[in-house]
Design a protein around this motif. Sequence first.
Motif, short mmCIF file in Angstrom:
data_model
loop_
_atom_site.label_atom_id
_atom_site.label_comp_id
_atom_site.label_asym_id
_atom_site.label_seq_id
_atom_site.Cartn_x
_atom_site.Cartn_y
_atom_site.Cartn_z
N ARG A 48 -13.74 1.60 3.27
CA ARG A 48 -12.33 1.24 3.22
C ARG A 48 -12.03 0.11 2.22
NH1 ARG A 48 -8.01 -1.32 5.09
NH2 ARG A 48 -6.25 0.04 5.52
N LEU A 52 -9.59 0.65 -0.83
CA LEU A 52 -8.34 -0.12 -0.82
C LEU A 52 -8.16 -0.87 -2.15
CD1 LEU A 52 -5.93 -0.90 0.98
CD2 LEU A 52 -7.22 -2.90 1.69
N ARG A 53 -9.26 -1.42 -2.65
CA ARG A 53 -9.17 -2.10 -3.95
C ARG A 53 -8.76 -1.11 -5.03
NH1 ARG A 53 -14.47 -4.40 -6.94
NH2 ARG A 53 -15.07 -2.21 -6.73
N THR A 56 -5.09 0.07 -4.47
CA THR A 56 -4.14 -1.03 -4.65
C THR A 56 -3.92 -1.33 -6.13
OG1 THR A 56 -4.78 -2.04 -2.56
CG2 THR A 56 -3.69 -3.46 -4.14
N PRO A 62 0.19 -2.86 -2.68
CA PRO A 62 -0.75 -2.97 -1.56
C PRO A 62 -0.31 -2.22 -0.31
CG PRO A 62 -0.32 -5.13 -2.53
CD PRO A 62 0.65 -4.18 -3.14
N ASP A 63 0.98 -2.18 -0.04
CA ASP A 63 1.45 -1.49 1.18
C ASP A 63 1.26 0.02 1.07
OD1 ASP A 63 2.13 -3.79 2.47
OD2 ASP A 63 4.19 -3.79 1.77
N LEU A 64 1.62 0.54 -0.09
CA LEU A 64 1.43 1.98 -0.32
C LEU A 64 -0.07 2.31 -0.28
CD1 LEU A 64 2.52 4.77 -1.22
CD2 LEU A 64 2.30 3.98 -3.57
N GLU A 66 -2.39 0.95 1.48
CA GLU A 66 -2.86 1.04 2.87
C GLU A 66 -2.66 2.45 3.41
OE1 GLU A 66 -4.14 -1.30 4.85
OE2 GLU A 66 -3.58 -3.25 4.06
N THR A 67 -1.50 3.00 3.16
CA THR A 67 -1.17 4.34 3.67
C THR A 67 -2.04 5.40 3.00
OG1 THR A 67 1.08 3.54 3.86
CG2 THR A 67 0.76 5.88 4.12
N GLN A 70 -5.60 5.31 4.18
CA GLN A 70 -5.70 5.87 5.53
C GLN A 70 -5.71 7.40 5.48
OE1 GLN A 70 -6.41 3.66 7.34
NE2 GLN A 70 -6.26 4.34 9.44
N ASP A 71 -4.82 7.94 4.69
CA ASP A 71 -4.77 9.40 4.50
C ASP A 71 -6.08 9.90 3.94
OD1 ASP A 71 -2.32 9.97 5.42
OD2 ASP A 71 -1.47 10.63 3.51
N ALA B 60 -9.91 -7.23 -0.96
CA ALA B 60 -9.72 -5.98 -0.22
C ALA B 60 -10.47 -6.01 1.12
CB ALA B 60 -10.20 -4.80 -1.06
N ARG B 63 -8.43 -8.00 3.52
CA ARG B 63 -7.28 -7.19 3.98
C ARG B 63 -7.72 -6.14 4.98
NH1 ARG B 63 -2.00 -7.19 1.42
NH2 ARG B 63 -1.35 -5.16 2.14
N HIS B 74 -3.24 8.38 13.40
CA HIS B 74 -2.50 8.33 12.14
C HIS B 74 -2.04 9.72 11.72
CE1 HIS B 74 -1.36 7.14 8.15
NE2 HIS B 74 -2.15 8.07 7.65
N THR B 81 6.19 3.11 3.73
CA THR B 81 5.58 1.80 3.58
C THR B 81 6.50 0.76 4.19
OG1 THR B 81 6.62 1.52 1.45
CG2 THR B 81 4.45 2.54 1.46
#
Lengths: 208, 176
Positions: A48, A52-53, A56, A62-64, A66-67, A70-71, B60, B63, B74, B81
């Motif tokens: 993860r 994520l890095r 991002t 960063p918010d997008l 995360e989603t 996850q997907d 990261a 976070r 999920h 977002t």
Amino acid sequence: MAAFNPASSRIFPSTFPAKDTPRTWPAEAEPRPATELDDIDALVKNHRPRLLRFVTFSTGDPDLAETIVQDCLLKAYNARASFRGDSSVNTWLTSIAVNLVRDHQRTQKFRFWKQARASAIDVTDVASFIASEESGLEARLIARQKVAALSQIIETLSFNQRTIFLMKFSDEMELSEISAAMKMPVNTVKTHLHRALKAIRNQLGGRS
Amino acid sequence: MTSAECPLTPEELEELDELMIGAARPAVQTHGAGCASCRDRITSLSESIEAYNVASLAWAQARSNTFTRDLSTHTPTRHITAPMARSMATMLLLGAVAGLTAWTHLWNSARPVLDAATPPAIRAFAPETRAQQIARDNAMLEAIDAELTEPESAPPALVHAASSTAPHPASAQDRD
């Protein structure tokens, strides 16, 4: 009803054989050996942060990210039976992530929210994570400046340049793997890398 | 070999990036190995990238450590977002306020303004205000009270019956 053909999937492109290539994995004779993909907790724990890095800094949101991450993990876990081990799990996950980012980028919704997004990368925050064991305060400050400058420059690159740069220099993917994930010839990948490095070198030179 | 001694042209220097990309020609590899200036050029950029990789991964990781969402619950492909959610909530709120304002305006504009110049015929059919309705109810209650507090008198029917059974003064006189 037509059977599902994973080779035609846009999300899982890099590790499936071409349409007419005979399957090399015995379908039922030998069960697939257990991998870390079978353990969702291990998958999240091990991959993860790196995903994520990548997402991002590829999307700049960063918010997008995360989603999308996850997907990505969920899709990878659900499709783990399709993983043939042609590449590393890292590379496979990055390929899925980049396809999700590109799918999302195509939507009008993304373009709209890109204009109005409230969430952006805080480069100072990122730079503050520079290793504390760096020798001396001055060396740490210089390293932080370098990180902040490079983060800002990476944001100014085009999507392809930025994504390919991150795949090559952060995720250490091979040119052929990047080529497969980005669905572009190796020479095009090299061209994007050249342009990205040139832009970074020019801008870093201008700042120092 | 110092930078002043490096014989590469700016175009050829760009080829040095191939060393970082991993697709350099043998001649470039040989030059890169021997030229201090070119090595410095590559090392400087590599160090920046390395520092960036370390810091961004630590960022990261931090976070991810604060991340608590359960994967099993999920729902994929719903890319809502936090800024989107905030904006949607704001839009809903604005919509509700605008709707309420419009409704209030329509309600007020639909009600006629009654003043001294309003003809009585129109006043008669105009919807009464709450104050008017309360005043009318109070008047009705007062009328009922007044009726209830009046001294008791014989109902008219009884009065009529009593008068029909009593001897008429004229007939009494006749009898006399």
